[in-house]
Design an enzyme around this catalytic site. Structure first.
Site, short mmCIF file in Angstrom:
data_model
loop_
_atom_site.label_atom_id
_atom_site.label_comp_id
_atom_site.label_asym_id
_atom_site.label_seq_id
_atom_site.Cartn_x
_atom_site.Cartn_y
_atom_site.Cartn_z
N SER A 58 0.81 -1.31 0.00
CA SER A 58 -0.18 0.63 0.11
C SER A 58 0.57 0.90 -0.15
O SER A 58 1.49 1.26 -0.43
CB SER A 58 -0.98 -0.39 1.09
N ASP B 99 -10.88 -4.19 -4.66
CA ASP B 99 -10.12 -3.28 -4.17
C ASP B 99 -10.38 -2.09 -3.62
O ASP B 99 -10.53 -1.40 -4.71
CB ASP B 99 -8.40 -3.51 -3.86
N HIS C 108 -7.87 -4.92 -0.05
CA HIS C 108 -6.68 -4.43 -0.05
C HIS C 108 -6.25 -5.69 0.71
O HIS C 108 -5.38 -4.87 1.01
CB HIS C 108 -7.50 -3.24 0.44
#
Length: 199
Positions: free
Chosen positions: A100, A149, A180
């Site tokens: 991320s 996501d 995610h």
């Protein structure tokens, strides 16, 4: 930069960059799943957002602060050379692994220079659409993402993958069926991929 170094038994070093709100401890188990023998250089972001650690600022979710991203990317790349000297490791055999927010910092580095022979980006975004990428010939990138996501939609993943490939990178793209979160199937795919780069 805040970091920890864990000595391994190979010349390869995983450079770990966590997601928003994480610490330098978060991705150590993942790195050991990928290769238990590699060195580990794991970083903690020192940009705070509501008390949560990040590697660069953002204006809102999905809206990156591009000026700070540039500054923090340059700082990250400089730190890697310092760390290579400090710990006696090979800068050219560093494999960054980010999730991320951490993956976005690695992506930003790749958008600016052919900095790594192999990189793992878990659930990344397009870092900076204003940049013209350098030649990424010889760069190998593993990207994984969730089909659903909400933070990093599939269109974002496809754009990043296409842009890196157009610049000459060899990109392997893996999707899982969720969002995610990190899932074991992407870890297994990454382990197979990374085995090509660690003797």
């Amino acid at each position: 930069m805040i970091h920890q170094f864990i000595k391994g038994t190979t010349e390869t070093t995983f450079v770990l960059l966590h997601g928003t709100g994480g610490t330098e401890q978060d991705l150590i188990p993942l790195a050991k799943e990928l290769n238990a023998d590699a060195n580990i250089l794991t970083l903690r972001g020192d940009v705070l957002e509501n008390g949560m650690s990040r590697f660069f600022r953002r204006h809102a979710e999905g809206v990156l602060d591009l000026e700070d991203l540039k500054k923090q990317t340059e700082r990250f790349l400089a730190f890697l050379y310092e760390a290579a000297t400090e710990y006696g490791i090979d800068r050219d055999k560093m494999i960054p692994l980010g999730y991320s927010n951490g993956a976005n910092l690695i992506g930003s580095a790749l958008y600016r220079q052919n900095a790594f022979h192999a990189s793992l980006l878990f659930h990344p975004m397009v870092p900076d659409r204003s940049l013209t990428l350098p030649s990424l010939s010889g760069a190998n990138v593993f990207i994984s993402a969730g089909e659903r996501d909400p933070i990093c939609p599939k269109t974002e993943t496809e754009e990043l993958t296409s842009t890196l490939r157009t610049a000459g990178a060899d990109v392997e793209l893996f999707y899982h069926g969720g969002g995610h979160e990190l899932r074991m199937e992407e870890v297994e795919a990454a382990r197979t991929w990374v085995a090509s780069f660690i003797g």
